[in-house]
Design a protein around this motif. Structure first.
Motif, PDB file in Angstrom:
ATOM      1  N   ASN A   1      40.307  40.124  67.671  1.00 16.73           N
ATOM      2  CA  ASN A   1      40.017  39.206  66.572  1.00 16.73           C
ATOM      3  C   ASN A   1      39.283  39.998  65.493  1.00 16.73           C
ATOM      4  OD1 ASN A   1      39.487  36.951  65.025  1.00 16.73           O
ATOM      5  ND2 ASN A   1      37.649  36.426  66.174  1.00 16.73           N
ATOM      6  N   VAL A   2      40.020  40.401  64.442  1.00 15.98           N
ATOM      7  CA  VAL A   2      39.460  41.299  63.440  1.00 15.98           C
ATOM      8  C   VAL A   2      39.653  40.717  62.046  1.00 15.98           C
ATOM      9  CG1 VAL A   2      39.670  43.580  62.419  1.00 15.98           C
ATOM     10  CG2 VAL A   2      39.897  43.322  64.863  1.00 15.98           C
ATOM     11  N   ASN A   3      38.607  40.814  61.225  1.00 12.32           N
ATOM     12  CA  ASN A   3      38.697  40.449  59.814  1.00 12.32           C
ATOM     13  C   ASN A   3      39.042  41.727  59.049  1.00 12.32           C
ATOM     14  OD1 ASN A   3      38.411  39.588  57.202  1.00 12.32           O
ATOM     15  ND2 ASN A   3      36.229  39.113  57.351  1.00 12.32           N
ATOM     16  N   LYS A   4      40.315  41.908  58.736  1.00 13.18           N
ATOM     17  CA  LYS A   4      40.777  43.119  58.052  1.00 13.18           C
ATOM     18  C   LYS A   4      40.240  43.222  56.626  1.00 13.18           C
ATOM     19  CE  LYS A   4      43.446  45.146  61.058  1.00 13.18           C
ATOM     20  NZ  LYS A   4      43.161  46.480  61.526  1.00 13.18           N
ATOM     21  N   LEU A   5      39.752  42.117  56.065  1.00  6.89           N
ATOM     22  CA  LEU A   5      39.234  42.130  54.705  1.00  6.89           C
ATOM     23  C   LEU A   5      37.715  42.285  54.657  1.00  6.89           C
ATOM     24  CD1 LEU A   5      41.394  39.299  53.093  1.00  6.89           C
ATOM     25  CD2 LEU A   5      41.712  41.775  52.937  1.00  6.89           C
ATOM     26  N   TYR A   6      37.073  42.545  55.819  1.00  5.79           N
ATOM     27  CA  TYR A   6      35.616  42.644  55.836  1.00  5.79           C
ATOM     28  C   TYR A   6      35.148  43.722  54.861  1.00  5.79           C
ATOM     29  CZ  TYR A   6      30.850  43.493  57.224  1.00  5.79           C
ATOM     30  OH  TYR A   6      29.487  43.656  57.198  1.00  5.79           O
ATOM     31  N   TYR A   7      34.201  43.381  54.033  1.00  7.11           N
ATOM     32  CA  TYR A   7      33.556  44.251  53.055  1.00  7.11           C
ATOM     33  C   TYR A   7      34.505  44.690  51.940  1.00  7.11           C
ATOM     34  CZ  TYR A   7      29.251  46.771  52.024  1.00  7.11           C
ATOM     35  OH  TYR A   7      28.069  47.174  51.471  1.00  7.11           O
TER      36      TYR A   7
ATOM     37  N   THR B   1      40.354  42.814  46.898  1.00 11.65           N
ATOM     38  CA  THR B   1      41.712  42.272  46.936  1.00 11.65           C
ATOM     39  C   THR B   1      41.948  41.308  45.784  1.00 11.65           C
ATOM     40  OG1 THR B   1      41.037  40.525  48.465  1.00 11.65           O
ATOM     41  CG2 THR B   1      41.933  42.529  49.440  1.00 11.65           C
ATOM     42  N   VAL B   2      40.903  40.605  45.354  1.00  7.13           N
ATOM     43  CA  VAL B   2      41.042  39.702  44.202  1.00  7.13           C
ATOM     44  C   VAL B   2      41.350  40.511  42.946  1.00  7.13           C
ATOM     45  CG1 VAL B   2      39.808  38.078  42.714  1.00  7.13           C
ATOM     46  CG2 VAL B   2      39.573  37.914  45.187  1.00  7.13           C
ATOM     47  N   MET B   3      40.650  41.615  42.752  1.00  6.61           N
ATOM     48  CA  MET B   3      40.883  42.447  41.572  1.00  6.61           C
ATOM     49  C   MET B   3      42.277  43.078  41.601  1.00  6.61           C
ATOM     50  SD  MET B   3      38.251  41.801  39.923  1.00  6.61           S
ATOM     51  CE  MET B   3      38.531  42.846  38.529  1.00  6.61           C
ATOM     52  N   VAL B   4      42.737  43.473  42.772  1.00  7.09           N
ATOM     53  CA  VAL B   4      44.085  44.031  42.895  1.00  7.09           C
ATOM     54  C   VAL B   4      45.118  42.955  42.587  1.00  7.09           C
ATOM     55  CG1 VAL B   4      45.762  44.973  44.528  1.00  7.09           C
ATOM     56  CG2 VAL B   4      43.433  45.860  44.488  1.00  7.09           C
TER      57      VAL B   4
ATOM     58  N   THR C   1      49.626  39.677  38.033  1.00  3.65           N
ATOM     59  CA  THR C   1      49.951  38.369  37.458  1.00  3.65           C
ATOM     60  C   THR C   1      50.951  38.540  36.323  1.00  3.65           C
ATOM     61  OG1 THR C   1      48.138  38.514  35.896  1.00  3.65           O
ATOM     62  CG2 THR C   1      47.653  37.455  38.011  1.00  3.65           C
ATOM     63  N   LYS C   2      51.503  37.432  35.872  1.00  2.00           N
ATOM     64  CA  LYS C   2      52.463  37.478  34.758  1.00  2.00           C
ATOM     65  C   LYS C   2      51.811  38.026  33.496  1.00  2.00           C
ATOM     66  CE  LYS C   2      55.623  33.872  36.202  1.00  2.00           C
ATOM     67  NZ  LYS C   2      56.276  32.626  35.838  1.00  2.00           N
ATOM     68  N   GLU C   3      50.554  37.657  33.256  1.00  2.00           N
ATOM     69  CA  GLU C   3      49.857  38.139  32.068  1.00  2.00           C
ATOM     70  C   GLU C   3      49.676  39.655  32.123  1.00  2.00           C
ATOM     71  OE1 GLU C   3      48.511  35.555  33.934  1.00  2.00           O
ATOM     72  OE2 GLU C   3      49.208  33.956  32.628  1.00  2.00           O
TER      73      GLU C   3
END
Length: 155
Positions: free
Chosen positions: A117-123, A128-131, A136-138
């Motif tokens: 059970n691993v959180n691959k997005l930890y830290y 990922t939001v910035m990537v 986006t279309k813009e």
């Protein structure tokens, strides 16, 4: 008199043997039950070292790092960091740092078959939001318009 005692003696031996057999069966069943309970309790006590790797832990670790640097460093009575045995700067923050280090190790684990059970997005949740914002279309509109015009599709 002896002939009359023989059947009674044989009957007593049969009863004693039956009682011993029942006692052995009860002991065996009790031992089996104890073994099953021990296995169940041991499996229930197994802890997941990768549990709790979330943004709350990351924020707590950053606060501790800001306050103490390395909270696990040993200090002497004067508060100076020493290389030998001493007292930790802050024990609760040291535990957070150790958990943070463990979570970073867990993040890199290969759990292809869902064996952990691993959180691959930890830290790296915000990264990922910035990537994603670059996809986006813009974000593509200026590049798409220039590419289409260069290819002869534009006005």
């Amino acid at each position: 008199a002896q002939a009359a005692e023989r059947p009674q003696l044989a009957l007593r031996h049969l009863r004693a043997a039956a009682q011993n057999s029942r006692r052995r069966a009860m002991k065996f069943a009790a031992a089996g039950l104890a073994l099953v309970l021990a296995v169940v309790c041991a499996s229930a006590l197994k802890q997941d070292p990768c549990a709790g790797c979330d943004e709350g832990l990351a924020l707590a670790y950053q606060g501790c790092a800001r306050e103490y640097g390395n909270p696990c460093a040993e200090t002497d009575e004067a508060g100076l960091v020493i290389s030998g045995a001493g007292t930790k700067k802050d024990v609760s923050c040291c535990l957070k740092k150790e958990k943070h280090d463990r979570c970073l190790t867990c993040k890199s684990m290969d759990c292809e078959f869902k064996t952990c059970n691993v959180n691959k997005l930890y830290y790296s949740e915000r990264q990922t939001v910035m990537v994603d914002k670059t996809k986006t279309k813009e974000a593509y509109s200026e590049h798409d318009a220039a590419a289409m015009k260069a290819a002869g599709w534009g006005f």
